[in-house]
Design a protein around this motif. Structure first.
Motif, PDB file in Angstrom:
ATOM      1  N   LYS A 190       0.820  -1.149  -0.173  1.00  0.00           N
ATOM      2  CA  LYS A 190      -0.054   0.128  -0.084  1.00  0.00           C
ATOM      3  C   LYS A 190       0.912   1.178   0.089  1.00  0.00           C
ATOM      4  O   LYS A 190       0.281   2.500  -0.115  1.00  0.00           O
ATOM      5  CB  LYS A 190      -0.967   0.007   1.172  1.00  0.00           C
ATOM      6  N   THR A 191       2.201   1.056  -0.033  1.00  0.00           N
ATOM      7  CA  THR A 191       3.222   2.218   0.140  1.00  0.00           C
ATOM      8  C   THR A 191       3.017   3.135  -1.169  1.00  0.00           C
ATOM      9  O   THR A 191       3.038   2.817  -2.347  1.00  0.00           O
ATOM     10  CB  THR A 191       4.642   1.820   0.167  1.00  0.00           C
ATOM     11  N   ALA A 192       2.778   4.359  -0.937  1.00  0.00           N
ATOM     12  CA  ALA A 192       2.656   5.653  -1.912  1.00  0.00           C
ATOM     13  C   ALA A 192       4.015   6.498  -1.743  1.00  0.00           C
ATOM     14  O   ALA A 192       4.227   6.785  -0.614  1.00  0.00           O
ATOM     15  CB  ALA A 192       1.528   6.319  -1.929  1.00  0.00           C
ATOM     16  N   THR A 193       4.474   6.900  -2.810  1.00  0.00           N
ATOM     17  CA  THR A 193       5.815   7.865  -2.614  1.00  0.00           C
ATOM     18  C   THR A 193       5.052   9.381  -2.978  1.00  0.00           C
ATOM     19  O   THR A 193       4.462   9.799  -3.892  1.00  0.00           O
ATOM     20  CB  THR A 193       6.737   7.327  -3.848  1.00  0.00           C
ATOM     21  N   VAL A 194       5.482  10.080  -1.654  1.00  0.00           N
ATOM     22  CA  VAL A 194       4.934  11.495  -1.654  1.00  0.00           C
ATOM     23  C   VAL A 194       5.808  12.375  -2.437  1.00  0.00           C
ATOM     24  O   VAL A 194       7.192  12.287  -2.024  1.00  0.00           O
ATOM     25  CB  VAL A 194       4.989  11.877  -0.340  1.00  0.00           C
ATOM     26  N   THR A 195       5.421  13.028  -3.421  1.00  0.00           N
ATOM     27  CA  THR A 195       6.482  13.916  -4.143  1.00  0.00           C
ATOM     28  C   THR A 195       6.362  15.273  -3.962  1.00  0.00           C
ATOM     29  O   THR A 195       7.321  16.136  -4.185  1.00  0.00           O
ATOM     30  CB  THR A 195       6.303  13.828  -5.675  1.00  0.00           C
ATOM     31  N   ASP A 196       5.283  15.624  -3.012  1.00  0.00           N
ATOM     32  CA  ASP A 196       5.406  17.116  -2.756  1.00  0.00           C
ATOM     33  C   ASP A 196       4.145  17.313  -1.760  1.00  0.00           C
ATOM     34  O   ASP A 196       3.231  16.610  -1.868  1.00  0.00           O
ATOM     35  CB  ASP A 196       4.776  18.025  -4.204  1.00  0.00           C
ATOM     36  N   VAL A 197       4.263  18.458  -0.932  1.00  0.00           N
ATOM     37  CA  VAL A 197       3.327  18.735  -0.043  1.00  0.00           C
ATOM     38  C   VAL A 197       3.308  20.266   0.062  1.00  0.00           C
ATOM     39  O   VAL A 197       4.591  20.970  -0.043  1.00  0.00           O
ATOM     40  CB  VAL A 197       3.774  18.151   1.437  1.00  0.00           C
ATOM     41  N   THR A 198       2.094  21.021   0.109  1.00  0.00           N
ATOM     42  CA  THR A 198       2.089  22.364   0.206  1.00  0.00           C
ATOM     43  C   THR A 198       1.332  22.548   1.579  1.00  0.00           C
ATOM     44  O   THR A 198       0.589  21.990   1.969  1.00  0.00           O
ATOM     45  CB  THR A 198       1.405  23.222  -0.952  1.00  0.00           C
ATOM     46  N   PHE A 199       1.889  23.770   2.349  1.00  0.00           N
ATOM     47  CA  PHE A 199       1.112  24.259   3.340  1.00  0.00           C
ATOM     48  C   PHE A 199       0.425  25.550   3.396  1.00  0.00           C
ATOM     49  O   PHE A 199       0.827  26.385   2.459  1.00  0.00           O
ATOM     50  CB  PHE A 199       2.278  24.272   4.614  1.00  0.00           C
ATOM     51  N   SER A 200      -0.550  25.611   4.226  1.00  0.00           N
ATOM     52  CA  SER A 200      -1.090  26.910   4.281  1.00  0.00           C
ATOM     53  C   SER A 200      -0.693  27.454   5.890  1.00  0.00           C
ATOM     54  O   SER A 200      -0.776  26.598   6.581  1.00  0.00           O
ATOM     55  CB  SER A 200      -2.659  26.755   4.128  1.00  0.00           C
ATOM     56  N   GLY A 201      -0.481  28.816   5.708  1.00  0.00           N
ATOM     57  CA  GLY A 201      -0.213  29.361   7.126  1.00  0.00           C
ATOM     58  C   GLY A 201       1.193  29.529   7.278  1.00  0.00           C
ATOM     59  O   GLY A 201       1.776  30.256   8.245  1.00  0.00           O
ATOM     60  N   LEU A 202       1.905  29.408   6.146  1.00  0.00           N
ATOM     61  CA  LEU A 202       3.364  29.861   6.329  1.00  0.00           C
ATOM     62  C   LEU A 202       3.619  31.408   6.274  1.00  0.00           C
ATOM     63  O   LEU A 202       2.707  32.281   5.484  1.00  0.00           O
ATOM     64  CB  LEU A 202       4.312  29.266   5.135  1.00  0.00           C
ATOM     65  N   LYS A 203       4.494  32.125   6.979  1.00  0.00           N
ATOM     66  CA  LYS A 203       4.841  33.446   7.156  1.00  0.00           C
ATOM     67  C   LYS A 203       5.961  34.094   6.599  1.00  0.00           C
ATOM     68  O   LYS A 203       6.757  33.259   5.932  1.00  0.00           O
ATOM     69  CB  LYS A 203       4.726  33.804   8.685  1.00  0.00           C
TER      70      LYS A 203
END
Length: 181
Positions: free
Chosen positions: A102-115
């Motif tokens: 079931k392993t998935a490779t994460v290539t990107d994550v974006t965040f909200s709240g960065l200053k």
């Protein structure tokens, strides 16, 4: 005449503007006289140091010019900068060929709240792991992405509200199993 002046304690969230830095007389027995005001004492307040990271900082008082009528004791205050809230806005995973996991490779994550135009880097500032809902081949399969912030100079200013993101989908393609006779 001796008097004491104390900086007010303040609290802000990381990335916010510096607060106003008021101060007040704290000596109940000795007061200003003859219509003198705090302005007559030539006191300024500032936040010590250049860093504005989450944590505690000293609010320093200084007299720019001595007043001949008063002996002034300056008592610093504390600026507490709390961590800013951070949330996962999106995540991207790679499609894969069926491998029984079931392993998935994460290539990107974006965040909200960065200053302050800051950006977090995967591997340096955080880790991300992905898991398909099952190991079977299929398209548009739900993927759960788990993010953990590492202890870095940047991430110490944030609190991740929820380290799990469930809005991503991925594909597990069928494995080619051609047999030659």
């Amino acid at each position: 005449r001796p008097i004491s002046v104390t900086a007010d304690n303040k609290e802000i969230v990381y990335g916010g503007p510096d607060p106003t830095l008021p101060f007040k007389l704290t000596d109940v027995t000795n007061r200003l006289v003859n219509d003198d005001t705090l302005d007559d004492l030539n006191i300024t307040a500032s936040i010590e140091g250049e860093s504005r990271n989450a944590g505690t900082h000293t609010i320093k008082l200084a007299q720019t010019e001595q007043n001949k009528n008063y002996s002034v004791t300056l008592i610093p205050g504390t600026l507490t900068i709390t961590k800013a809230p951070l949330a996962i806005a999106s995540a991207t995973v790679s499609d894969k060929t069926y491998d029984g996991t079931k392993t998935a490779t994460v290539t990107d994550v974006t965040f909200s709240g960065l200053k302050n135009n800051e950006a977090l880097t995967m591997g340096t500032d955080f880790t991300a792991t992905g898991t398909f809902n099952n190991a079977d081949a299929g398209a548009d399969k739900p993927v759960t992405v788990n993010v953990t912030l590492k202890e870095t100079n940047l991430t110490k200013n944030y609190t991740l509200s929820n380290g799990t993101y469930t809005g991503e989908k991925g594909t597990i393609t069928k494995r080619d199993t051609s047999v030659t006779v």
